[in-house]
Design a protein around this motif. Structure first.
Motif, PDB file in Angstrom:
ATOM      1  N   ALA A  94      21.138  20.561 -36.669  1.00 20.32           N
ATOM      2  CA  ALA A  94      21.050  22.156 -36.657  1.00 20.32           C
ATOM      3  C   ALA A  94      19.092  22.213 -36.155  1.00 20.32           C
ATOM      4  CB  ALA A  94      20.925  22.855 -38.012  1.00 20.32           C
ATOM      5  N   GLY A  95      18.434  21.449 -36.137  1.00 22.70           N
ATOM      6  CA  GLY A  95      17.104  21.891 -36.016  1.00 22.70           C
ATOM      7  C   GLY A  95      15.717  21.963 -36.692  1.00 22.70           C
ATOM      8  N   GLY A  96      16.595  21.284 -37.824  1.00 18.12           N
ATOM      9  CA  GLY A  96      16.270  21.689 -39.168  1.00 18.12           C
ATOM     10  C   GLY A  96      15.098  20.272 -39.452  1.00 18.12           C
ATOM     11  N   ASP A  97      14.425  19.477 -38.822  1.00 22.34           N
ATOM     12  CA  ASP A  97      13.193  18.342 -39.124  1.00 22.34           C
ATOM     13  C   ASP A  97      12.567  18.340 -38.286  1.00 22.34           C
ATOM     14  OD1 ASP A  97      13.536  19.176 -36.234  1.00 22.34           O
ATOM     15  OD2 ASP A  97      13.172  17.397 -35.006  1.00 22.34           O
ATOM     16  N   VAL A  98      11.731  19.840 -39.070  1.00 24.03           N
ATOM     17  CA  VAL A  98      10.358  20.090 -39.439  1.00 24.03           C
ATOM     18  C   VAL A  98      10.129  20.883 -41.023  1.00 24.03           C
ATOM     19  CG1 VAL A  98       8.038  20.579 -38.900  1.00 24.03           C
ATOM     20  CG2 VAL A  98       9.785  20.422 -37.044  1.00 24.03           C
ATOM     21  N   LEU A  99       9.126  20.123 -41.780  1.00 21.14           N
ATOM     22  CA  LEU A  99       8.826  20.287 -42.504  1.00 21.14           C
ATOM     23  C   LEU A  99       7.970  21.607 -42.780  1.00 21.14           C
ATOM     24  CD1 LEU A  99       8.887  17.214 -44.923  1.00 21.14           C
ATOM     25  CD2 LEU A  99      10.431  18.633 -44.648  1.00 21.14           C
ATOM     26  N   SER A 100       8.419  22.538 -43.752  1.00 22.82           N
ATOM     27  CA  SER A 100       7.514  23.717 -44.005  1.00 22.82           C
ATOM     28  C   SER A 100       6.062  22.857 -44.498  1.00 22.82           C
ATOM     29  CB  SER A 100       7.996  24.874 -44.372  1.00 22.82           C
ATOM     30  OG  SER A 100       7.534  24.403 -45.939  1.00 22.82           O
ATOM     31  N   PRO A 101       5.242  23.690 -44.177  1.00 23.68           N
ATOM     32  CA  PRO A 101       3.973  23.200 -44.568  1.00 23.68           C
ATOM     33  C   PRO A 101       3.839  22.941 -46.289  1.00 23.68           C
ATOM     34  CG  PRO A 101       2.906  25.692 -42.940  1.00 23.68           C
ATOM     35  CD  PRO A 101       4.922  25.386 -42.761  1.00 23.68           C
ATOM     36  N   GLU A 102       4.580  24.277 -46.985  1.00 19.96           N
ATOM     37  CA  GLU A 102       4.394  24.459 -48.271  1.00 19.96           C
ATOM     38  C   GLU A 102       5.452  23.226 -48.771  1.00 19.96           C
ATOM     39  OE1 GLU A 102       4.048  27.932 -47.078  1.00 19.96           O
ATOM     40  OE2 GLU A 102       5.784  26.783 -46.567  1.00 19.96           O
ATOM     41  N   GLN A 103       6.607  22.540 -48.027  1.00 21.18           N
ATOM     42  CA  GLN A 103       7.112  21.322 -48.109  1.00 21.18           C
ATOM     43  C   GLN A 103       6.346  20.507 -48.057  1.00 21.18           C
ATOM     44  OE1 GLN A 103      10.184  22.099 -45.570  1.00 21.18           O
ATOM     45  NE2 GLN A 103      11.911  22.607 -47.209  1.00 21.18           N
ATOM     46  N   VAL A 104       5.744  19.782 -46.446  1.00 27.02           N
ATOM     47  CA  VAL A 104       4.400  18.970 -46.795  1.00 27.02           C
ATOM     48  C   VAL A 104       3.959  19.214 -47.672  1.00 27.02           C
ATOM     49  CG1 VAL A 104       2.676  18.094 -45.449  1.00 27.02           C
ATOM     50  CG2 VAL A 104       4.607  19.441 -44.281  1.00 27.02           C
TER      51      VAL A 104
END
Length: 400
Positions: free
Chosen positions: A253-263
Motif C-alpha cells: 500500500a506504499g507504507g515502506d517508509v518509517l515516520s521520524p518517530e518510528q525511526v
C-alpha cells in the motif's frame, strides 16, 4: 516487496573483513584485505547502519583487485552471529535467470522456439496467440503482475504458510487488464516467469526443482542452492533470518517508509522488525523461490554470464538481447532474456519479504559482485541490496 512498522535493537553494524576464498568466516588482520575493500568498508557500514539493516553481506571476487568479503550485523536478531559465506538466504528474483536458462537450454535442444506463441503450451493466457516465449523472457508480454495486488499481500500476512499453485497465481494476473499489446512495452511481471516454469515442467515431464538440479545446480556443483519445493516454507540450516518493518500489505500500500518517530524508536530499540523468513515461497515459484549462499550465488552468476550453461551461440544471443528498460535513457538498466545489465555487470536482483539481493558479473574484467541484506528496504524505502551494490559498483567503476 518491502514493509513498515516495528523495528528494534537493530544490532550494531559489526563488520568482519574476511578472505573470500574461505568457506567459513575468519577475521584476519585488516592489513590482509585489498585496499579497495578497506576503503569501501566504512561507506558500506554507514549505509547498513542508516538503513537499520539487521545483517548484510558484500562479496567481490577479482583476480586483479583481490577478493573482498564484508559481513555486517547479524544473521538473526536472536543469535547475534555474523553472516558467513555459506549461510543460505532467499535469492528471490535472481531465480528468474535460472528459469530463463532452462528455457534457453530447451530451445537449444529443439523442444521449443523463442518465437513460439505461448498458446502452443497454455490455452488460457489472454492474447496468448500473440505472446511469444521471447516476450515472456524479456518482460514484454504485457501480462499484468500479481505481486502488488492487495488481496495477494494480505494473504501473505494472514496465511504465510499457504501453498500457492501456479494456476492460482496466474489467475490473479489474468484477471487484470493487460498493460499493453505484446511487444509494445516493458512490464516486470512475475506471471511471465511462472508461465515459463509450467512450460519447462511440460517439456521435461518432471518438476521444475528437478530441472534446476539436473541442468544447473548439479552441473555447477552447487549443493546448497535449490528451488524450494512448494510445500517447503523453511530454509535449511544454517541460514540468515529475514525481516521487515510492518506487514506485506502495508508495504504494497506504499507504507515502506518509517515516520521520524518510528525511526527514533527503531534506533532506540523499542520498535522491532517482524521475522518473515518462513513466508511460503510458492507465492513466487519459478520467479522467486530460489535459495542459495553468497559463495554459491557468486559461482552461479559467473557461470551464468561466462557461458558455462549455454552454447556459445545461445549465450551470445542472450547477452545481446538486453535493451534499456527506459528507452529514453540508454544508461538505464537493460533487460533481456531473463538477464539484466547494470553498467558493465550482467546479472539480476532479488526482492522478497525479508531479503534484497544483487548478483552481477563483468566478463571483461572478470569481476563478480554479490550484495544482499536480510531486510528488503530501509526506513526511507531504499532497497537494501540495491543500495549496497551501487556503492560497490561506484568503487569498482569510478566515474571518469
Amino acid at each position: 516487496m518491502g514493509f513498515v512498522v516495528a523495528l528494534a535493537m537493530i544490532v550494531a553494524t559489526g563488520c568482519a573483513v574476511t578472505d573470500a576464498t574461505e568457506s567459513t568466516q575468519v577475521t584476519p588482520s585488516a592489513d590482509t584485505a585489498p585496499a579497495y575493500c578497506r576503503e569501501m568498508e566504512p561507506t558500506l557500514a554507514d549505509l547498513v547502519d542508516g538503513m537499520l539493516v539487521p545483517g548484510a553481506v558484500v562479496l567481490v571476487r577479482s583476480p586483479d583487485l583481490g577478493d573482498c568479503f564484508l559481513s555486517f550485523g547479524t544473521r538473526s536478531l536472536d543469535e547475534q552471529q555474523p553472516i558467513g559465506l555459506d549461510d543460505q538466504f532467499r535469492i528471490a528474483s535472481n531465480t528468474k535467470t535460472m528459469t530463463g536458462t532452462v528455457i534457453l537450454q530447451l530451445v537449444q535442444e529443439g523442444k521449443l522456439r523463442l518465437d513460439d506463441p505461448v498458446s502452443m503450451y497454455r490455452d488460457d493466457v489472454p492474447n496468448g496467440e500473440n505472446i511469444t516465449i521471447e516476450q515472456l523472457l524479456s518482460m514484454r508480454s504485457g501480462l499484468a503482475d500479481f505481486s502488488f495486488l492487495p488481496e495477494f499481500a494480505q494473504s501473505m500476512d494472514e496465511t504465510p504458510d499457504r501453498v500457492w499453485t501456479p494456476d492460482e497465481i496466474l489467475a490473479l494476473s489474468f484477471g487484470q487488464p493487460p498493460a499493453f499489446p505484446p511487444g509494445e512495452g516493458f512490464l516486470y511481471s512475475n506471471a511471465n516467469t511462472v508461465l515459463l516454469g509450467l512450460i519447462i515442467e511440460d517439456l521435461t515431464d518432471g518438476s521444475l526443482e528437478d530441472a534446476f538440479e539436473a541442468r544447473i545446480f548439479g552441473s555447477l556443483g552447487l549443493d546448497r542452492t535449490l528451488l524450494a519445493p512448494p510445500t517447503m516454507s523453511t530454509i535449511p540450516e544454517q541460514h540468515a533470518r529475514g525481516y521487515l518493518f510492518g506487514s506485506v500489505a502495508e508495504f504494497v500500500a506504499g507504507g515502506d517508509v518509517l515516520s521520524p518517530e518510528q525511526v527514533a524508536e527503531a534506533r532506540a530499540g523499542t520498535l522491532v522488525p517482524n521475522d518473515v523468513t518462513d513466508i511460503n515461497p510458492s507465492s513466487g515459484w519459478a520467479a522467486a523461490a530460489g535459495i542459495s549462499t553468497t559463495d554459491e550465488l557468486a559461482r552461479y552468476v559467473k557461470a551464468l554470464v561466462g557461458g558455462d550453461l549455454l552454447s556459445e551461440e545461445m549465450q551470445q544471443l542472450r547477452l545481446d538481447s538486453v535493451r534499456p528498460i527506459d528507452p529514453d535513457n540508454p544508461d538505464s538498466p537493460a533487460y533481456g532474456l531473463a538477464i539484466v545489465k547494470y553498467g558493465q555487470l550482467y546479472g539480476h536482483t532479488g526482492e522478497v519479504p525479508g531479503y534484497n539481493s544483487f548478483m552481477g558479473y563483468d566478463p571483461e574484467r572478470d569481476i563478480t559482485v554479490i550484495a544482499w541484506a536480510n531486510m528488503i528496504s530501509g526506513p526511507d524505502g531504499r532497497l537494501t541490496g540495491a543500495v549496497l551494490s551501487q556503492a560497490v559498483i561506484d568503487e569498482l567503476y569510478p566515474a571518469p
